[in-house]
Every structure is written in structure tokens, then in C-alpha cells.
Design a protein around this motif. Structure first.
Motif, short mmCIF file in Angstrom:
data_model
loop_
_atom_site.label_atom_id
_atom_site.label_comp_id
_atom_site.label_asym_id
_atom_site.label_seq_id
_atom_site.Cartn_x
_atom_site.Cartn_y
_atom_site.Cartn_z
N VAL A 21 -14.39 14.84 -2.54
CA VAL A 21 -14.03 14.99 -3.95
C VAL A 21 -13.01 13.92 -4.33
CG1 VAL A 21 -13.03 16.52 -5.66
CG2 VAL A 21 -14.44 17.45 -3.84
N ALA A 22 -13.24 13.26 -5.41
CA ALA A 22 -12.24 12.32 -5.93
C ALA A 22 -11.18 13.14 -6.63
CB ALA A 22 -12.89 11.35 -6.90
N VAL A 23 -10.09 13.38 -5.93
CA VAL A 23 -9.07 14.29 -6.43
C VAL A 23 -8.43 13.74 -7.71
CG1 VAL A 23 -6.94 15.48 -5.86
CG2 VAL A 23 -8.62 15.02 -4.08
N GLU A 24 -8.35 14.59 -8.73
CA GLU A 24 -7.77 14.16 -9.99
C GLU A 24 -6.26 14.00 -9.84
OE1 GLU A 24 -9.27 13.18 -12.65
OE2 GLU A 24 -11.25 13.59 -11.82
N GLU A 25 -5.66 13.50 -10.88
CA GLU A 25 -4.24 13.19 -10.84
C GLU A 25 -3.42 14.42 -10.50
OE1 GLU A 25 -3.48 11.58 -14.65
OE2 GLU A 25 -5.00 10.04 -14.44
N THR A 26 -2.63 14.32 -9.45
CA THR A 26 -1.79 15.43 -9.03
C THR A 26 -0.42 14.89 -8.67
OG1 THR A 26 -2.58 15.16 -6.77
CG2 THR A 26 -3.71 16.79 -8.12
N GLY A 27 0.48 15.80 -8.48
CA GLY A 27 1.83 15.40 -8.08
C GLY A 27 1.86 14.93 -6.65
N GLY A 28 2.96 14.29 -6.28
CA GLY A 28 3.07 13.71 -4.95
C GLY A 28 2.97 14.71 -3.83
N ASP A 29 3.49 15.93 -4.04
CA ASP A 29 3.54 16.91 -2.96
C ASP A 29 2.16 17.25 -2.42
OD1 ASP A 29 6.22 16.94 -3.08
OD2 ASP A 29 6.39 18.81 -4.21
N SER A 30 1.18 17.33 -3.30
CA SER A 30 -0.14 17.76 -2.85
C SER A 30 -0.79 16.70 -1.98
CB SER A 30 -1.03 18.08 -4.05
OG SER A 30 -1.20 16.93 -4.84
N TRP A 31 -0.25 15.50 -1.97
CA TRP A 31 -0.81 14.44 -1.11
C TRP A 31 -0.02 14.29 0.18
CZ3 TRP A 31 -5.13 11.57 -2.25
CH2 TRP A 31 -5.68 11.80 -3.51
N THR A 41 0.84 -1.20 0.00
CA THR A 41 0.00 0.00 0.00
C THR A 41 0.87 1.25 0.00
OG1 THR A 41 -0.15 -0.01 2.41
CG2 THR A 41 -1.92 -1.10 1.19
N PHE A 42 0.28 2.33 -0.44
CA PHE A 42 0.94 3.64 -0.41
C PHE A 42 -0.11 4.66 0.02
CE2 PHE A 42 -0.48 2.52 -4.59
CZ PHE A 42 -1.14 3.63 -5.07
N GLU A 43 0.35 5.86 0.36
CA GLU A 43 -0.52 6.80 1.06
C GLU A 43 -1.79 7.14 0.28
OE1 GLU A 43 0.07 11.29 2.49
OE2 GLU A 43 1.26 9.84 3.62
N ARG A 44 -1.66 7.43 -1.00
CA ARG A 44 -2.84 7.81 -1.78
C ARG A 44 -3.85 6.67 -1.84
NH1 ARG A 44 -1.30 10.39 -7.44
NH2 ARG A 44 -3.58 10.45 -7.52
N PHE A 45 -3.37 5.46 -1.91
CA PHE A 45 -4.27 4.30 -1.94
C PHE A 45 -4.99 4.16 -0.60
CE2 PHE A 45 -4.79 -0.28 -1.01
CZ PHE A 45 -5.77 -0.57 -1.96
N ILE A 46 -4.27 4.34 0.49
CA ILE A 46 -4.90 4.27 1.81
C ILE A 46 -5.98 5.34 1.95
CG2 ILE A 46 -4.48 4.54 4.29
CD1 ILE A 46 -1.66 3.38 3.79
N VAL A 47 -5.67 6.53 1.46
CA VAL A 47 -6.65 7.62 1.50
C VAL A 47 -7.92 7.22 0.76
CG1 VAL A 47 -7.14 9.93 0.58
CG2 VAL A 47 -5.01 9.51 1.78
N GLN A 48 -7.77 6.66 -0.43
CA GLN A 48 -8.95 6.28 -1.22
C GLN A 48 -9.74 5.17 -0.55
OE1 GLN A 48 -9.18 8.94 -3.04
NE2 GLN A 48 -9.57 7.89 -4.96
N CYS A 49 -9.06 4.20 0.05
CA CYS A 49 -9.77 3.14 0.77
C CYS A 49 -10.54 3.70 1.95
CB CYS A 49 -8.78 2.08 1.24
SG CYS A 49 -8.12 1.05 -0.09
N MET A 50 -9.93 4.64 2.66
CA MET A 50 -10.64 5.28 3.77
C MET A 50 -11.84 6.07 3.27
SD MET A 50 -7.68 6.57 6.38
CE MET A 50 -6.70 5.40 7.32
N ASN A 51 -11.68 6.72 2.12
CA ASN A 51 -12.81 7.43 1.53
C ASN A 51 -13.96 6.47 1.25
OD1 ASN A 51 -11.37 9.81 1.52
ND2 ASN A 51 -10.80 9.68 -0.63
N LEU A 52 -13.62 5.29 0.73
CA LEU A 52 -14.63 4.30 0.39
C LEU A 52 -15.38 3.83 1.64
CD1 LEU A 52 -15.77 2.80 -2.04
CD2 LEU A 52 -14.01 1.05 -1.73
N ILE A 53 -14.63 3.54 2.69
CA ILE A 53 -15.27 3.13 3.95
C ILE A 53 -16.17 4.24 4.47
CG2 ILE A 53 -14.85 2.46 6.35
CD1 ILE A 53 -12.12 1.34 5.39
N LYS A 54 -15.65 5.45 4.47
CA LYS A 54 -16.41 6.59 4.99
C LYS A 54 -17.70 6.80 4.21
CE LYS A 54 -16.26 11.62 5.29
NZ LYS A 54 -17.50 11.78 4.52
#
Length: 993
Positions: free
Chosen positions: A409-419, A312-325
Motif C-alpha cells: 500500500v502506498a501509505v498516505e501522508e502520516t505523521g513521523g511516528d507511524s514511520w 535520504t531519509f527513512e520514508r524515502f528509503i522505504v519508498q525506493c525499496m518498495n519500488l525495487i520490490k
């Protein structure tokens, strides 16, 4: 435009348009602008940007001009629209070859094809989709990729259309191509999975690009292409298959390096899988029901168990948490209080949720959130040391501000820094939502975690300190849910207060967390008697060596003074110390965001204690000009300074005049619409201008000069217009003579322009200014606003249909009639000429309408004014006035009912609107002291006939004078025109005269 002869000329001008020399660039741009509407121009552009031998910059510019032309000239109804013949040729040319070698140009071509498709597909361009489908099947890598890129942009654009007919067309398209899109995606996905182990990075990246693009197409078709997607086996098959594909891609991450292009593309593809699920859940919650169990099992296993370790990586964890929420909070899955009223779909989804969120699962999620995700990381602790302001405002407060964005919001593709800091807010909001939903289950779990942390913690055990910090964070986030379960007052005295007093450097995360925690509980459950102990602690923490702790303490102080149980008397003993320490903090911090925050805290303190801040603001007053100068490039910081100045002026009252050398230029700049910063500063600048006027003891030339900014502000007719009118009134009350003589002509012209187009409410605001001017200075006011008064007279005569406007008309005319008789006479003469009527006839019409519309007037002051004004026409031997005598008496008696109060002891009546010079306003502890403008209004009231003339006595004197004029018999004849009941009431009120 002939293609053969024009291509060379257009190519030359496009080349000039790419020049860095403005002398060459500007004429070229002008020439291109002229050609935009020429037939054949876009065909020439198409030939240029599809010619791969030409300069890249020229081709890029040709694509942009073509794309912009679609927006302007492609629609049939557009001015200078392209001919149908040329559009047919262009459409065919756009999809002839998908072989653009330059990625950026290929993307622009794909976008412009999508723009045309939005307008023409499928009716005028039926061959587009079949051509794209055939093109993505070719073996040539470049052509296949470009066709797939175009296929994605066309699908995305068509999916965004919202009209019913367009949606129906997209549903038909989706049904027709969905099977192909799934096959295409599966093919590219399988190809990628086979190539991962080959070691050929170029091949892996190429197939991964195609997998990503085909998945983007499927996302749009799946989410937007079906009314009831759960009834389509292909759709549900694709969605169920996502979880297995996700596992495969996550496993691939083990064999792909952590710092290359393939890794970046792989992570974007994994995130896109989760976006498909999130979008589908958002758009089709009931169709998502069969996926709830699998989604929760997958997300929880990867985020809250060892399954996710290493993949896992941070953005993926964020999305999984979004799904649970989103599943936990989805209203479609929440049954009504009465289960029988819920739909079967809701009950089914609720049943799946309840079956999944068992006690062990909830306990594990809660413990894992707190003990793993809430822990401060090494990176955060390092940032704390190296950049404390960045830690607080680039991290902690950033999370607080952007919670919702990351989770909804399902954040669109962004660079790593914004995450970089997105994981913590996701964990905190997920914790809040799950705790709220399942608080009965989770409260004992959190209380148990609290219980194990009682007493001080060994400063040498950093892990124990971080665990306590995390648990305290959870207790703060769940404050409202824990209201009945935690005796916070005792916990504050016995546990938290002692921890604030531990000064060891390693304990600073806990000091910060504890003071934050108290701030969360302040408005939930905190006994007022404990506030002095808290203020003592805040004073100590504002002197802490650690900047982060001090900034957090300032935040809690703000929450404390903002709370409705705040008591000034408890706070005053600490005011000087706190204000001094806050000011020192303001000077010490360097970041714009931090200064804004500390200024906001200072503003809140000043606002709460009001005048009692006066002895302590000297240092701040001296510092603000320097800060204003330093913040020239930071408009939001300047807004914070303006807010501070507003509260400072209110606290200083008349003494704020000493700030004028700094204050007035600030107002001047902030409210000057010709200055670019006004976009940010105007609203606060106007509020500062208003409070400055309200607290000004006298007018100064500089204060008067600022009014030059007003005329452009009135022309804006913005939402700030109400404040502008208050400012104008403030000048009238402050110095009517000087102000009106200087600005009334221009102001009157602005008002005349406004009255032509302004709303009813705006008309009333304009008329109130005129009314106030007449009240303050009846002679000068009438003279200066003379152009508006005929409109008022006409409105009365013609029976203005809006009651609130009519009421204001009568208020204005009442002032003229009562306090400037000679002007009223000249106005009557002027209006008689305009209406081509006799003066007496027009006067009679006005009185009749006044009597008829008296009920429009709701303010007691205006009702009394009307009675006084009409009575001022007496005594009179004018037959018209005598003919309206009955109406005048009726209004007078209505006025008596409004203003007279009976003394129960003497049985006599007294006019309750009369004011005495001896009366002083009574101010309670909760009320703000009167401003200088309040005092001016009081002095004005002491000269106002409404408050100085007894209506009872005025009526008596006017009737007696009328009787003397007509004689007893004539007067009795006049009285007989009045209703006997009205006469009886009048006699009761006049008893004793």
C-alpha cells in the motif's frame, strides 16, 4: 425559505448549535435537521460560510451541513432532492471566489465542491474545470492556492469513479488539461527551486505548497487518466523527468533545516514523487517498462551506495525499496516457463531486469541489506533496555504484522511516528524477495558471510556481535531457500547451541537472534532427535535475565509445539518446567500485547499435551480470574484468555467443573448480546460454552441458566449459528429432561421463526436438534417440539425437494413412529384433519413417499431407522399398510444390505450396528481422549433401537407376527406382491431363523 429573512434565523440556530451547553445544542440540532429538506436552506448556508466576518465555528458548521446535504439531497432521485434551479445557483456561488482565509474551512469547501463535481461534472457543470484553470493562473497567492486546492480535490474525486462512462469522461478531461497541469507543476517547481536559496522561508513554503498540490493533480491524471499512457509523450516525459526533479529536491534538503514546516513539506513532496512511480507501476506495469532501468538505477544508487548519504531519509528509503520490490516481484515481468508463450512486453521487461541485476549489483545489494540495514540501531538497543516489551511488540512483532501494508500500500501522508519502525520490515521483505528471485546467485554470498562468523564472538566487540545478529537474521529469513545448502542440524549442535549458553549481558542480542533463528528453521529442516536438546535450551532461556530473550524463546516454543513433527513423549519431561516458567513470564510482563502473546503460547502447549497438563495448571487457574478482571478495558486480551480457557477445559475434561465459579460468568458475559464486549468476545465465548458443555460431567443450575443468552443469539442468524446449534445439542445430551422442560417452549418458538427465513443448511441444523431430542427422550422431545412436527409431516407428504432436508425429515419422523407410537397416531389424526383426508389414505401417502425417497438418506443409521420404523407398523390387518407391504419389505432389505456383514467362517450374517455394553472406545496416541459428551452419546447409543435391535431379527419377528395374523394363505398372498429377487435376498439374510 426566503434568503433575506431566513439568514438571520439560520445564523442564530447555527450559533446555538456550536454551544457546549446540551440544553441549547440539542434543540438547535433538531431545528437544523428539520430545515435540511427546506428549499433555500443550502443557499442560506452558502451565504453564511462565505461571509468571512462571521464566527469561524459557525462558518465551519455551515460548511459541514452543506457537505452532508450533498450526500443526501443532491441526486435527482433522492427524497426531498434539491431543485435544479437551486443547484444551479449553488454551483455558481461555490466557484465565485476562491478567497477563504481559514485553511480548514477552505479544505472543506474544496471537498464539497468535489462532491458536487462527482455528480454533476461535466454535464451539468461544464464551467467548473475552465473556471478552476483560470483561477490557478491568478497572481493573488491566496486565490491561487485555494483554486489549486479545489482543483486537486475535484481531480481526485473524478479519478475515483469506476463506471465505464465516467472513466471515459475522465480520460477526455485528462487529455484536455494534462499539458496545462504539467506546465503548472513545472512553473511552481521552478519557482520553489529558485526561492530555496533566498532564505525567505514564507515564500519557500508558499511555492512548495503549490508544487505539492499541482503534483497531486498530476499524480491522479497520470495514473488514472489514460488507457495506454506509454503512447502519450507528455505523460512519459513527465515520468522520466521525475528522477531529475527528485535529485533536485533531495539536494534542497541540504539547505533546509531538519526541524521546520518547510522540511516536512519538502519530504512529503519527495515521497509524493515516489508514489507517482509506484502507482503508475501498479496500474500500468507494461507502460512502466521504459522506466524500469531508470527506476532501478536511481533507487539502488540512493539506497545502496554513498550517493544517498546526507540527503535520504527513512520514508524515502522505504519508498525506493518498495519500488525495487514491486519491479522484482511484478508478475507482468515474469516470463512463462516456456519463453515462447510469453508476450513481447513481458520478455522486454524481463530482459531489462536481468541486464540490471548482475552478480556485482545483487551481491552489493545483499551485503548492504545485511551489513547496514539489518543492524540493530542505537535507538533500538536503547529501547531494548528501557522498554523491553515495547521493543518486542512495538517493534519486532509490529514489523512482522505490518510487512505487507508497508510494501504494497502506498501509505498516505502520516505523521513521523507511524514511520518509526517501517524501514526494517521493508528491508527484510526486500531481502526475502530478491533472495527468492535470485537465490542461485545470492546463496553462495550468504554462505560466505556465515562462514566468516563461525565460532564464538568476542563479547567486547559490539559491532561484531551486531554483524553476526544481522547475518543470522538473513539466514532465518532465507530458511526455505537455503534448505539444500545448509546442514542446519550440524550447525545447531556445533555453533548455535553453544552460543545460547553464553550468558554475558552483551551477548543477549545473539541469544535472542539464535532462538528466533531456530524457530524459523523448525518447520524447514530440524531433525526430530535434536528436539530434547532444543527443549533443554528453551528451559534455560526461559530463565534468562533478559525479558526480550524470554519472550522470543516463548515464540520459538510455540513454533516448536505447532510443528507437525512434534512428539508429546519427547516434550513431557520438560512440560512442568516450561509451563511454570511461561506462567512466571505471564505474570512478569505488563503490556496487553505481551500477555496475549504469552497466553497464546500457553494455549498451544495445553492443546498439544491435552489431559497431561492437569497436574500443572493450578497456578494458571488461580491467576486467570485476576487477569480477566484487570483486562476489562482490553477486549483482545480477553479473547486470548477465552482461547486459553477453551484449551484448559479440554485438557481438564470433567475436572473443569471446578472452574465453574469463574468460567460460567465469563461465558455469560461473552455471549450476552446486550453487553458491548460481545462484539469482540462472542465467537470465542461460544466455543468456550460448547467445550464446557462437552466436558461437563453433569448439569448445574448455573450452567443451565446461561442458556437464557441463546434466544437473542438465534435471532442474530450470524455465522455463529452452527456453534449455537451444537450448544443446544450439548444441553440435550447433558440433561434432556431438565433442559427441555425449562427452555423447550421458547426454543421451539425461535426454531419456528428461524425455519421461515433460514437457509437449507440451517433447516437441517434445526431438525437435527429435534431429532436428537427425540432420540434422547422420545416422549418429552415429541411433546416439547410438537409445533414443528406437523411441518415435518407436511414436508414428507409434499415430497421436499432438497434431499438433505428430506433425509432429516424422515429421520425425525422415524424416531416418532418407532419410539412414540401414540404421539404418531395423534399427529396422523391432526394432519388428516388439516389435509382433509382419511387417516389411512394419508398414512399410505406417507409410506409411499418414504419408499420413493429412501435414496435421499445416505447415513446408514437413518436408513436402518427407516426400516425399523416402517416395520413397526406390522403386524397389521389395515388394508392400506398391506397395500404398501411391498415397499416396506423393499426398504427392509435395503437396510439389511446396509448393516449386515457376513462371517466368512460360519457363513452367517450379523448386524454390524449392534453395540455391546462391553465395548470401550479405542483411542490411539494421536487421538484425543473421549469427552464427557462422547461418553453420553455412547450410553445413549446403548439404548437406541438402531444400535440395540437386530434388524435381521426384527424383520423375522414382524413377518412371523404378520403370518400369524393373516394365516399362511393370506401371508403368502401378501408376499407375492414383493419382487421375487427381493424375496430371495430376504430369505438369504434370514437363513437360520
Amino acid at each position: 425559505m426566503d434568503l433575506n429573512s431566513a439568514s438571520t434565523v439560520v445564523l442564530q440556530v447555527l450559533t446555538q448549535a456550536t454551544s457546549q451547553d446540551t440544553a441549547v445544542l440539542k434543540p438547535a440540532e433538531e431545528q437544523l435537521k428539520q430545515w435540511e429538506t427546506q428549499p433555500g436552506f443550502y443557499s442560506v448556508l452558502l451565504n453564511i460560510f462565505t461571509n468571512h466576518t462571521l464566527d469561524i465555528n459557525v462558518r465551519w458548521l455551515a460548511v459541514l451541513y452543506f457537505k452532508n446535504g450533498i450526500d443526501r439531497y443532491w441526486r435527482r432521485v433522492a427524497p426531498h432532492a434539491l431543485s435544479e434551479e437551486e443547484k444551479t445557483t449553488l454551483r455558481a456561488g461555490l466557484i465565485t471566489n476562491f478567497n477563504e482565509p481559514i485553511n480548514q474551512i477552505a479544505t472543506q469547501i474544496a471537498v464539497l465542491i468535489a462532491k458536487v463535481a462527482r455528480l454533476d461534472c461535466p454535464r451539468q457543470w461544464p464551467e467548473l474545470i475552465p473556471t478552476l484553470i483560470e483561477s490557478v493562473k491568478v497572481q493573488d497567492d491566496l486565490r491561487q492556492h485555494r483554486a489549486l486546492l479545489t482543483f486537486y480535490h475535484v481531480t481526485k474525486t473524478l479519478a475515483s469513479k469506476r463506471l465505464a462512462a465516467d472513466r471515459k469522461l475522465f480520460y477526455d478531461l485528462a487529455s484536455g488539461i494534462y499539458n496545462f497541469a504539467c506546465s503548472l507543476w513545472n512553473h511552481h517547481t521552478d519557482t520553489f527551486l529558485q526561492q530555496v536559496s533566498s532564505g525567505n522561508e514564507a515564500a519557500v513554503l508558499s511555492s512548495l505548497e503549490r508544487t505539492l498540490l499541482s503534483l497531486k493533480v498530476l499524480r491522479k491524471l497520470t495514473v488514472n487518466g489514460f488507457v495506454e499512457p506509454h503512447k502519450n509523450m507528455e505523460v512519459m516525459g513527465f515520468l522520466h523527468g521525475i528522477f531529475d526533479r527528485l535529485k533536485q529536491f533531495l539536494e534542497c534538503s541540504r539547505s533546509i533545516g531538519t526541524d521546520n514546516v518547510c522540511r516536512d513539506r519538502l519530504e512529503k513532496t519527495i515521497i509524493l514523487f515516489t508514489k507517482v512511480l509506484l502507482d503508475f507501476l501498479d496500474q500500468h506495469p507494461f507502460s512502466f517498462t521504459p522506466l524500469i532501468q531508470r527506476s532501478l538505477e536511481f533507487s539502488v544508487s540512493y539506497v545502496f551506495t554513498e550517493v544517498g548519504e546526507g540527503v535520504t531519509f527513512e520514508r524515502f528509503i522505504v519508498q525506493c525499496m518498495n519500488l525495487i520490490k514491486m519491479i522484482v516481484k511484478n508478475y507482468a515481468y515474469k516470463p512463462s516457463k516456456n519463453f515462447e508463450d510469453s508476450s513481447p512486453e513481458t520478455l522486454e521487461a524481463h530482459k531489462i531486469k536481468m541486464a540490471f541485476f548482475t552478480y556485482p549489483t545483487l551481491t552489493e545489494i545483499c551485503r548492504r541489506l545485511v551489513s547496514h540495514y539489518f543492524l540493530l540501531t542505537e535507538e533500538e538497543l536503547t529501547m531494548w533496555e528501557e522498554d523491553p516489551e515495547g521493543f518486542n511488540f512495538g517493534n519486532y512483532y509490529f514489523w512482522r504484522a505490518l510487512f505487507v501494508i508497508f510494501l504494497i500500500v502506498a501509505v498516505e501522508e502520516t505523521g513521523g511516528d507511524s514511520w518509526k519502525y517501517s524501514l526494517r520490515p521493508c528491508t527484510e521483505v526486500l531481502f526475502i524477495d530478491i533472495f527468492h528471485e535470485y537465490n542461485q546467485t545470492l546463496t553462495p554470498v550468504l554462505l560466505e558471510m556465515m562462514q566468516t562468523l563461525q565460532g564464538p564472538t568476542n563479547v567486547e566487540d559490539m559491532n561484531a556481535l551486531l554483524i553476526k545478529d544481522a547475518v543470522y537474521n538473513a539466514v532465518g529469513l532465507a530458511a526455505y531457500e537455503l534448505f539444500d545448502s545448509v546442514d542446519f542440524d550440524q550447525w545447531f549442535k556445533n555453533q548455535l547451541l553453544p552460543e545460547l549458553q553464553v550468558i554475558h549481558n552483551r551477548y543477549k542480542p545473539l541469544r535472542r537472534r539464535v532462538i528466533w533463528l531456530i524457530g524459523q528453521w523448525i518447520s524447514v529442516k530440524f531433525k526430530s532427535d535434536l528436539r530434547p536438546m532444543l527443549y533443554e535450551a528453551i528451559c534455560n532461556l526461559l530463565q534468562d535475565q533478559d525479558l526480550v530473550v524470554r519472550i522470543e524463546t516463548a515464540t520459538t516454543l510455540k513454533l516448536t509445539v505447532d510443528d507437525f513433527e512434534f512428539r508429546t513423549d519427547q516434550f513431557l519431561p520438560y512440560l512442568e518446567t516450561m509451563f511454570t516458567l511461561l506462567f512466571q513470564l505471564l505474570q512478569q510482563v505488563t503490556e496487553c500485547d505481551t500477555k496475549m502473546h504469552v497466553l497464546h503460547v500457553l494455549s498451544c502447549v495445553i492443546e498439544r499435551v491435552n489431559m497431561q497438563i492437569r497436574p500443572y495448571v493450578g497456578c494458571l487457574v488461580q491467576y486467570l480470574p485476576l487477569l480477566w478482571k484487570q483486562s476489562e478495558e482490553h477486549n483482545m486480551l480477553r479473547c486470548a484468555i477465552l482461547t486459553t480457557l477453551i484449551h484448559l477445559v479440554q485438557g481438564l475434561g470433567a475436572d473443569s467443573k471446578n472452574l465453574y465459579p469463574f468460567l460460567l460468568p465469563v461465558i455469560q458475559l461473552s455471549t450476552d448480546v446486550s453487553q458491548p464486549p460481545h462484539v469482540y468476545l462472542l465467537e470465542d465465548g461460544l466455543e468456550l460454552w460448547l467445550v464446557t458443555l462437552e466436558n461437563s460431567p453433569c448439569v448445574t443450575p448455573e450452567l443451565l441458566r446461561i442458556f437464557q443468552n441463546m434466544s437473542p443469539l438465534l435471532e442474530l442468524s450470524s455465522e455463529n449459528l452452527r456453534t449455537c446449534f451444537k450448544i443446544i445439542n450439548g444441553y440435550i445430551f447433558l440433561s434432556s429432561t431438565e433442559f427441555l422442560q425449562t427452555y423447550a417452549v421458547g426454543l421451539c418458538q425461535s426454531f419456528c421463526d428461524l425455519l421461515k427465513e433460514i437457509t437449507t443448511e440451517g433447516q437441517v441444523q434445526v431438525l437435527k436438534v429435534v431429532e436428537n431430542a427425540l432420540k434422547v427422550n422420545p416422549v418429552l422431545g415429541a411433546q416439547m417440539f410438537q409445533p414443528i412436527l406437523p411441518c415435518v409431516f407436511r414436508g414428507i407428504i409434499e415430497g421436499e425437494r432438497y434431499p438433505v432436508v428430506m433425509s432429516t425429515y424422515l429421520g425425525v419422523m422415524g424416531r416418532v413412529l418407532l419410539q412414540n407410537t401414540s404421539f404418531f397416531s395423534s399427529l396422523l389424526t391432526e394432519m388428516a384433519h388439516k389435509f382433509n383426508q382419511e387417516m389411512d389414505q394419508l398414512l399410505g401417502n406417507m409410506i409411499e413417499m418414504w419408499v420413493d425417497r429412501m435414496d435421499n438418506i445416505t447415513q446408514p443409521e437413518r436408513r436402518k431407522l427407516s426400516a425399523l420404523a416402517l416395520l413397526s407398523l406390522l403386524p397389521s390387518d389395515n388394508s392400506v399398510i398391506q397395500d404398501k407391504f411391498c415397499g416396506i419389505i423393499n426398504i427392509s432389505v435395503e437396510g439389511l444390505h446396509d448393516v449386515m456383514t457376513e462371517d466368512p467362517e460360519t457363513g452367517t450374517y450379523k448386524d454390524c450396528m449392534l453395540m455391546s455394553h462391553l465395548e470401550e472406545p479405542k483411542v490411539t496416541e494421536d487421538e484425543e481422549p473421549p469427552t464427557e459428551q462422547d461418553k453420553r452419546k455412547k450410553m445413549l447409543a446403548l439404548k437406541d433401537p438402531v444400535h440395540t435391535v437386530s434388524l435381521q431379527q426384527f424383520i423375522y419377528e414382524k413377518l412371523k407376527a404378520q403370518q400369524e395374523l393373516l394365516g399362511e394363505q393370506g401371508f403368502q398372498s401378501l408376499m407375492e406382491t414383493v419382487d421375487t429377487e427381493i424375496v430371495t435376498q430376504l430369505q438369504e439374510f434370514l437363513h437360520g431363523f
